[in-house]
Each structure stands twice: as structure tokens, then as C-alpha cells.
Design a protein around this motif. Structure first.
Motif, PDB file in Angstrom:
ATOM      1  N   PHE A 152       0.835  -1.204   0.000  1.00 46.18           N
ATOM      2  CA  PHE A 152       0.000   0.000   0.000  1.00 46.18           C
ATOM      3  C   PHE A 152       0.870   1.254   0.000  1.00 46.18           C
ATOM      4  N   SER A 153       0.528   2.158  -0.902  1.00 52.86           N
ATOM      5  CA  SER A 153       1.385   3.317  -1.155  1.00 52.86           C
ATOM      6  C   SER A 153       1.448   4.297   0.001  1.00 52.86           C
ATOM      7  N   MET A 154       0.406   4.358   0.827  1.00 51.39           N
ATOM      8  CA  MET A 154       0.399   5.326   1.917  1.00 51.39           C
ATOM      9  C   MET A 154       0.686   4.701   3.279  1.00 51.39           C
ATOM     10  N   ASP A 155       0.801   3.376   3.343  1.00 53.25           N
ATOM     11  CA  ASP A 155       1.110   2.705   4.604  1.00 53.25           C
ATOM     12  C   ASP A 155       2.355   1.819   4.494  1.00 53.25           C
TER      13      ASP A 155
ATOM     14  N   LEU B 280      -0.877  14.724   3.757  1.00 51.94           N
ATOM     15  CA  LEU B 280      -1.913  15.471   4.459  1.00 51.94           C
ATOM     16  C   LEU B 280      -3.295  14.875   4.214  1.00 51.94           C
ATOM     17  N   SER B 281      -4.226  15.174   5.122  1.00 47.50           N
ATOM     18  CA  SER B 281      -5.626  14.908   4.812  1.00 47.50           C
ATOM     19  C   SER B 281      -6.074  16.011   3.846  1.00 47.50           C
ATOM     20  N   PRO B 282      -6.872  15.702   2.817  1.00 47.25           N
ATOM     21  CA  PRO B 282      -7.701  14.501   2.673  1.00 47.25           C
ATOM     22  C   PRO B 282      -7.045  13.349   1.915  1.00 47.25           C
ATOM     23  N   THR B 283      -5.753  13.457   1.554  1.00 45.48           N
ATOM     24  CA  THR B 283      -5.101  12.325   0.885  1.00 45.48           C
ATOM     25  C   THR B 283      -5.161  11.090   1.774  1.00 45.48           C
ATOM     26  N   VAL B 284      -4.938  11.284   3.071  1.00 47.72           N
ATOM     27  CA  VAL B 284      -5.135  10.228   4.069  1.00 47.72           C
ATOM     28  C   VAL B 284      -6.226  10.701   5.021  1.00 47.72           C
ATOM     29  N   PRO B 285      -6.849   9.794   5.784  1.00 51.31           N
ATOM     30  CA  PRO B 285      -7.926  10.221   6.686  1.00 51.31           C
ATOM     31  C   PRO B 285      -7.461  11.250   7.714  1.00 51.31           C
ATOM     32  N   GLU B 286      -8.364  12.097   8.135  1.00 47.68           N
ATOM     33  CA  GLU B 286      -8.058  13.080   9.168  1.00 47.68           C
ATOM     34  C   GLU B 286      -7.569  12.373  10.428  1.00 47.68           C
TER      35      GLU B 286
ATOM     36  N   ILE C 234       1.735  11.483  12.364  1.00 48.49           N
ATOM     37  CA  ILE C 234       1.808  12.744  13.110  1.00 48.49           C
ATOM     38  C   ILE C 234       0.521  13.499  12.806  1.00 48.49           C
ATOM     39  N   SER C 235      -0.427  13.471  13.720  1.00 47.77           N
ATOM     40  CA  SER C 235      -1.766  13.992  13.450  1.00 47.77           C
ATOM     41  C   SER C 235      -1.765  15.501  13.250  1.00 47.77           C
ATOM     42  N   GLY C 236      -2.593  15.919  12.305  1.00 47.67           N
ATOM     43  CA  GLY C 236      -2.794  17.346  12.053  1.00 47.67           C
ATOM     44  C   GLY C 236      -1.954  17.844  10.901  1.00 47.67           C
ATOM     45  N   ASN C 237      -2.600  18.446   9.916  1.00 51.27           N
ATOM     46  CA  ASN C 237      -1.869  18.964   8.757  1.00 51.27           C
ATOM     47  C   ASN C 237      -0.822  19.998   9.147  1.00 51.27           C
ATOM     48  N   LYS C 238      -1.190  20.880  10.061  1.00 48.08           N
ATOM     49  CA  LYS C 238      -0.263  21.954  10.447  1.00 48.08           C
ATOM     50  C   LYS C 238       0.983  21.386  11.111  1.00 48.08           C
TER      51      LYS C 238
END
Length: 383
Positions: free
Chosen positions: A174-177, A346-352, A322-326
Motif C-alpha cells: 500500500f502506497s500510503m502505509d 496530508l488529509s484529505p489524501t489520508v484520513p483526518e 503525526i496527526s494534524g496537517n499543520k
């Protein structure tokens, strides 16, 4: 020129407010922990020279394909490369597409029909989701790598009709995990429920298998999979993609896959580069170096007490949650300022709340670079 419509401007402003606005960056001289060039093939001079040499020796002096493959663009190199892919990947047929995105759109928009059901892993790639959305079949997601949840969907689908065609869709890496499903169990489940298993091998080709054939062949499952999507823009270091399957599947795609039918073919140089990359793959020491670095990276994760925030992976992709886009953008920027190219996802590419730093490991990364980048990460995430 007219301004952007108001509703589109509002969408952009919402992205900015959520620290999720995408921007094009420039290539830089930072230490590479972000590209998909796992084996360093994209800058391999031998592959470059061999591709050019092949064209000259075969008197192929042509810049473009001149049209779609069904018109004037099916130049002789296509047959050469597709035959090589069949032999290397132990497949009856191979059909080349211009990109992995095109291949997934082309397959999923044309093969599943009205009344069919597509069961797909919830973390499947966006190109597959887009293809499914263009299909007349009904698509349902199952929990990530959760085969119990998949079987619930299968049993529910079979209660409606035993005649319905069911497609099970996953990625081998999986590309994001960077993780992998139980492919052996998936193949058995597909057989039990008479479903068609489709596997995207984009991030496994060149990385897994004795010669880099991918995970499906490493597990001897190629004859249990209805279709494999392979791409050349990751470890192979070039461009394009292919769908591997039966001869009848290829015939169907030639007739009904719109992204194949209505696009100009790849130029000869692109296909010659694919040939040269596959020639280099079996004897390459790069694959051994890559896996050595993957194992060292995992050791350093543990050494720096980072295991709790990394997703477990045996592939070249390792993700630190690392939660949070900022926050994740801020930490990525600090690591980049230290000389290491690590990208935030970042979300929305991955879940919030699943935002992450995505580390891509390569054969050419040094142990010193790996140790330093993880030590730097440990400093910032502990603040």
C-alpha cells in the motif's frame, strides 16, 4: 481572462484554511527520502545508454508514436516489450498503458459491468477509486487488510445472487502505509467465493521477488490472480504501466478500455527504457542494498524509540503518524531544513488524524543518512 468561478475559489480557500493546499515543488539537492526511485534506476547511466543503444542498433529514430495503438501508434517495440513482460512475469499476456493511473482507470471503468460487485480495500489507491466510480458496477469498501470483514461482504453478496461477478481489489504494497495484505489467504478466499482477484503491484515490482518480479510471483500466486497492474515509474525508474492477465482479458481491454483506445501510444524511447530497466533488474545489486537499508531503517526506528508512531512495514515505504496537517507540515519543513527530503502526507489524501511523514528508502541511502534523519525526527516529535 475570467476569474475562477466563486464555488471553485471557495474550495481553494477551504484547502488553505485546513493547511491542505497542494503546491508544486522543485527538485532539490536534499538527501532523498521521498521519491519512488527505490533502486536508483531513474538516474542509472547504464540503463540510459542501453536504451539509446537499442534504438540505434534497431534503426528506430522516431520521437513519437504518431497516434493511438489502434491507428498508427502500435510500433514494433510494443510487441517486443509486452513479450518480455509476459516471460518475466509468467503471464499469458501483457498490455501496456501510458501510466499506472491510465491502467487502473482503463481496467476498472471497462471490466466490471452493471450488476457486478467490486469489493475494495478502504486504503486502495485513488486511481482505482476513480476507475470504480466510472464503472457501472457497485463498489463497496472493506476494512483495511481485514479479511473477516471482506468475507462478510462476500457472504452478503452471494446471498443476493450466486451468479453475480465479484471483483476483490487490493494492493500488494500500500502506497500510503507500506504494509501488505495476506495475499495467500486472499487468493484462497477469492477461489472459495468464485471471485476475481485484482492486485495492484506498483510498489512491489523491483522490490520483492528473487529478480524483482513482485510479491504475487514471490508467493507463486500469479495463476490465482485475475489481473495484476504493474507500473514502471517506481522501482523501474522509467514510465508507463501494464496489465497482466489472460489473452482474452487483453483482447477485451483492446476493444473496450477507453484510456487505451483513445490516447497516443508511448514513444519508442519510453519502451526502450523499460526494456533496459528489466535487463538490469535480475543482476542488480541495488535490490540487496535496498533491503539492507530497509532492515537498518527498522532497527533505527526502534533505537530512537519511534516504533509506536510508525506503521509496521517490510517494504520501501515507512510512515510515521503525526496527526494534524499543520503539525506534520511543520515537522517536515524542519527536517527539510536539516538537509533531508521527507514529505508530509496530508488529509484529505489520508484520513483526518492519520496525517504522516512518508519515508521512502532507497538502495543509495547510506546508513549515516538513515541514522541522522531518524535522530532528527526523534528530536522534533518529542518537543
Amino acid at each position: 481572462m475570467k476569474d475562477l468561478p466563486k464555488n471553485l475559489n471557495q474550495k481553494l480557500e477551504a484547502r488553505k484554511a485546513n493547511n491542505a493546499l497542494r503546491k508544486l515543488g522543485m527538485q532539490d539537492d536534499l538527501v532523498d527520502f521521498s521519491s519512488n526511485d527505490y533502486l536508483g534506476f531513474s538516474k542509472n547511466e547504464t540503463i540510459f545508454d542501453d536504451a539509446h543503444k537499442f534504438l540505434i542498433e534497431n534503426n528506430i529514430k522516431q520521437n513519437g508514436a504518431t497516434g493511438s495503438r489502434l491507428l498508427s501508434g502500435n510500433h514494433k517495440l510494443y510487441n517486443v516489450v509486452e513479450q518480455q513482460l509476459c516471460e518475466f512475469h509468467n503471464s499469458p499476456s501483457a498490455i501496456i498503458f501510458n501510466s499506472g493511473y491510465d491502467a487502473n482507470i482503463g481496467f476498472f471503468s471497462s471490466v466490471p459491468q452493471r450488476g457486478d460487485i467490486i469489493l475494495y480495500d478502504e486504503y486502495i489507491h485513488a486511481s482505482i477509486r476513480d476507475g470504480i466510480s466510472m464503472s457501472n458496477a457497485k463498489g463497496y469498501k472493506f476494512k483495511h487488510n481485514d479479511l473477516t470483514d471482506l468475507e462478510r461482504h462476500l457472504e452478503r453478496s452471494r446471498e443476493v445472487s450466486n451468479e453475480t461477478n465479484i471483483y476483490i481489489v487490493t494492493e500488494s504494497v500500500f502506497s500510503m502505509d507500506g504494509d501488505t495484505p495476506d495475499l495467500v489467504a486472499l487468493a484462497q478466499i477469492s477461489k472459495t467465493h468464485q471471485a476475481y482477484l485484482v492486485v495492484d503491484e506498483a510498489h512491489a515490482i523491483g522490490v520483492f521477488g528473487s529478480k524483482g518480479e513482485g510479491l504475487i510471483q514471490q508467493l507463486n500466486l500469479e495463476h490465482q490472480v485475475f489481473a495484476r497492474i504493474i507500473t514502471f515509474g517506481k522501482a523501474m525508474g522509467c514510465h508507463g504501466a501494464a496489465i497482466l492477465g489472460s489473452n482474452v482479458l487483453k483482447e477485451y481491454l483492446v476493444n473496450f478500455s477507453r484510456p487505451f483506445i483513445y490516447t497516443t501510444g508511448l514513444p519508442p524511447h519510453s519502451l526502450s527504457t523499460i526494456l533496459a530497466s528489466y535487463k538490469a533488474l535480475p543482476d542488480s545489486e541495488n535490490k540487496a542494498s535496498l533491503h539492507k537499508n530497509i532492515n537498518f531503517f527498522k532497527t533505527e526506528i526502534a533505537k530512537n524509540n519511534l516504533s509506536d508512531i510508525f506503521i509496521d512495514s517490510k517494504s520501501a515505504i515507512h510512515c510515521c503518524i503525526i496527526s494534524g496537517n499543520k503539525r506534520v507540515k511543520s515537522i517536515a519543513s524542519k527536517i527539510q531544513n536539516k538537509g533531508f527530503d521527507v514529505k508530509p502526507i496530508l488529509s484529505p489524501t489520508v484520513p483526518e488524524n492519520q496525517e504522516r511523514l512518508r519515508f521512502c528508502i532507497h538502495s543509495y541511502n547510506s546508513e549515516k543518512e538513515i541514522s541522522e534523519v531518524l535522530a532528527i525526527l526523534a528530536t522534533f516529535v518529542s518537543i
